[in-house]
Write a protein that holds these residues in place. Structure first.
Motif, PDB file in Angstrom:
ATOM      1  N   LEU A 244       0.829  -1.194   0.000  1.00 40.95           N
ATOM      2  CA  LEU A 244       0.000   0.000   0.000  1.00 40.95           C
ATOM      3  C   LEU A 244       0.868   1.249   0.000  1.00 40.95           C
ATOM      4  O   LEU A 244       0.554   2.243  -0.672  1.00 40.95           O
ATOM      5  N   ARG A 245       1.972   1.194   0.700  1.00 39.60           N
ATOM      6  CA  ARG A 245       2.884   2.334   0.744  1.00 39.60           C
ATOM      7  C   ARG A 245       3.428   2.642  -0.654  1.00 39.60           C
ATOM      8  O   ARG A 245       3.477   3.809  -1.069  1.00 39.60           O
TER       9      ARG A 245
ATOM     10  N   ASN B 146       0.756   4.262  -2.741  1.00 35.13           N
ATOM     11  CA  ASN B 146       0.555   5.659  -2.370  1.00 35.13           C
ATOM     12  C   ASN B 146       1.688   6.545  -2.881  1.00 35.13           C
ATOM     13  O   ASN B 146       1.460   7.690  -3.286  1.00 35.13           O
ATOM     14  N   ARG B 147       2.914   6.017  -2.859  1.00 36.78           N
ATOM     15  CA  ARG B 147       4.035   6.767  -3.437  1.00 36.78           C
ATOM     16  C   ARG B 147       3.783   7.041  -4.927  1.00 36.78           C
ATOM     17  O   ARG B 147       4.005   8.153  -5.409  1.00 36.78           O
TER      18      ARG B 147
ATOM     19  N   LYS C  55       0.929   7.229  -6.443  1.00 31.02           N
ATOM     20  CA  LYS C  55      -0.137   8.221  -6.585  1.00 31.02           C
ATOM     21  C   LYS C  55       0.413   9.638  -6.474  1.00 31.02           C
ATOM     22  O   LYS C  55       0.039  10.526  -7.252  1.00 31.02           O
ATOM     23  N   ILE C  56       1.281   9.849  -5.529  1.00 28.58           N
ATOM     24  CA  ILE C  56       1.839  11.182  -5.316  1.00 28.58           C
ATOM     25  C   ILE C  56       2.746  11.575  -6.478  1.00 28.58           C
ATOM     26  O   ILE C  56       2.673  12.696  -7.000  1.00 28.58           O
TER      27      ILE C  56
ATOM     28  N   THR D  81      -5.381  12.959  -4.816  1.00 31.12           N
ATOM     29  CA  THR D  81      -5.148  11.520  -4.659  1.00 31.12           C
ATOM     30  C   THR D  81      -6.120  10.839  -3.717  1.00 31.12           C
ATOM     31  O   THR D  81      -6.240   9.606  -3.731  1.00 31.12           O
TER      32      THR D  81
ATOM     33  N   LEU E  57      -5.643  10.833  -0.525  1.00 36.40           N
ATOM     34  CA  LEU E  57      -4.842  10.406   0.621  1.00 36.40           C
ATOM     35  C   LEU E  57      -4.944  11.435   1.742  1.00 36.40           C
ATOM     36  O   LEU E  57      -5.236  12.608   1.505  1.00 36.40           O
TER      37      LEU E  57
ATOM     38  N   THR F 176      -0.413  11.182   5.459  1.00 34.63           N
ATOM     39  CA  THR F 176       0.218  10.222   4.544  1.00 34.63           C
ATOM     40  C   THR F 176       1.021  10.958   3.480  1.00 34.63           C
ATOM     41  O   THR F 176       2.164  10.599   3.179  1.00 34.63           O
ATOM     42  N   VAL F 177       0.414  11.990   2.909  1.00 29.86           N
ATOM     43  CA  VAL F 177       1.109  12.760   1.875  1.00 29.86           C
ATOM     44  C   VAL F 177       2.371  13.393   2.437  1.00 29.86           C
ATOM     45  O   VAL F 177       3.449  13.323   1.823  1.00 29.86           O
TER      46      VAL F 177
ATOM     47  N   ASP G 154      -2.700   4.470 -12.847  1.00 32.46           N
ATOM     48  CA  ASP G 154      -1.615   3.604 -12.380  1.00 32.46           C
ATOM     49  C   ASP G 154      -1.341   2.509 -13.415  1.00 32.46           C
ATOM     50  O   ASP G 154      -2.177   1.660 -13.688  1.00 32.46           O
TER      51      ASP G 154
END
Length: 405
Positions: free
Chosen positions: A21-22, A25-26, A28-29, A47, A49, A53-54, A400
């Motif tokens: 998940l990390r 999320n990376r 996505k950013i 995103t 998030l 998290t961001v 993605d």
């Protein structure tokens, strides 16, 4: 920690499979910043998030030199993030009936390279795919990299795309395309493994205008692409609305006159039959029959004449704008968007058309949209004929690739 002198490969950053998940999320950013430099606050909104998290992942990515922070802004979250030492090229393609446009941009810059070709969809899908591939290679070289660095390709075509399967559900009625398979697979021989994200070309033009043009910072935007045919796209909270079969927004086939001219779709009196580019040019030629021989052969030529003061061209365009305004009044009553944007070829004549169209909109839509400080308004496109390619580029970056491939 990665050395500050390291240059990262965008393909490695975005394509590397991971169930973490990390890592997701990376990505996505990183994708959000590749689409457009922005603040942490806006990236969280883009995103979905959390701010925490961001903030944590941005610190990591800045430390690795994947992202960099602008010097402006009152605090860290208010400063814009940009792509750091990352090597990659994002591509967008818009295919039309009579031409195609390809855009390419290094992911670490905001400078976009464009090429157009008068080589349209009517020449068959294999032909325009080959031409698109050639232009992609040329433009990648112009960015200072090459085709081996292409990280994503967005493709806008004159067809409805099923949002669940990526398959074509219907092409423009004037085209004789093979509907078998997924359109993105047609690029596999030219760019193996590169994710190709496909959507209707008007939808992607709408997305481009929403991200980079007249629709910035609004919640909802309706975009009308008025060229050879009439298409449109609806953006709400950053998402393209497509409908169940990808056919949402086909304003060109809204019935304006049930007893009118038969449309190529098989219905009568569609907006396309009244304000489509070929119909407008035909009206000019009919008006001048027997009086002039230097008649316009394209919508572009007709607009140029109107801008030089040709009264016939001006009148026909303004009549068309009133028909468009009536159609947009119906859309406004159904959707009540923040803003409506006139693009495509007719968008180049926005100074002539927006006024008459707005008058018609206000006459036939609900008063409550206009009787306050922030009325629904119609404006001309800021990106012009580059909206589709630029929107395709941005949308493909957003998706993605570990899911899309």
């Amino acid at each position: 920690m990665t050395s500050s002198s390291t240059t990262h490969d965008a393909r490695e950053l975005l394509w590397k499979p991971s169930d973490s998940l990390r890592d997701a999320n990376r990505r996505k950013i990183i994708r959000a910043v590749m689409v457009e430099p922005n603040t942490q606050v806006n990236i969280a909104r883009f995103t979905g998030l959390s701010q925490a998290t961001v903030s944590g992942l941005v610190n990591e990515l800045v430390g690795e030199n994947v992202l960099r922070v602008d010097s402006g802004g009152d605090n860290e979250r208010g400063k814009k993030l940009r792509v750091g030492a990352v090597r990659g090229v994002a591509v967008g393609i818009e295919v039309n009936h009579n031409g195609l446009t390809v855009a390419a941009r290094r992911v670490d810059t905001s400078s976009v390279e464009y090429e157009t070709a008068n080589f349209g969809a009517e020449q068959g899908d294999n032909a325009w795919v080959r031409e698109s591939a050639r232009l992609i290679r040329d433009l990648a070289t112009k960015t200072g990299l090459d085709a081996e660095h292409v990280v994503s390709i967005g493709l806008g075509i004159p067809a409805a795309i099923d949002p669940r399967t990526g398959m074509v559900t219907q092409v423009a009625s004037s085209l004789d395309w093979d509907l078998s398979g997924n359109p993105r697979h047609r690029f596999s021989d030219h760019f193996p493994h590169v994710p190709v994200i496909v959507d209707n070309e008007a939808n992607l033009a709408a997305y481009g205008e929403y991200v980079y043009g007249a629709g910035r910072s609004v919640e909802s935007m309706y975009f009308i692409k008025a060229s050879t045919s009439i298409g449109s796209g609806l953006i709400t909270n950053g998402a393209i609305y497509r409908g169940r079969h990808g056919l949402a927004g086909e304003i060109g086939h809204v019935t304006m006159d049930p007893q009118g001219t038969v449309c190529r779709c098989g219905n009568r009196g569609c907006l396309d039959t009244i304000v489509g580019g070929n119909r407008l040019v035909e009206q000019v030629r009919q008006a001048y029959t027997g009086y002039r021989v230097d008649l316009p052969t394209s919508l572009e030529g007709m607009i140029e004449r109107a801008k030089r003061g040709d009264q016939v061209c001006t009148r026909i365009l303004q009549d068309a704008s009133r028909d468009i305004g009536l159609a947009l009044a119906r859309v406004a009553n159904l959707l009540n968007p923040d803003i409506m944007v006139l693009g495509g070829e007719l968008g180049r004549a926005a100074d002539l058309l927006v006024g008459p169209a707005t008058n018609e909109m206000q006459l036939f839509s609900l008063r409550g949209m206009y009787d306050h400080a922030a009325p629904t308004k119609l404006v001309g496109s800021e990106l012009g004929l580059l909206a589709g390619a630029q929107g395709a580029l941005a949308f493909a970056l957003r998706v993605d690739s570990t899911v899309a491939v």
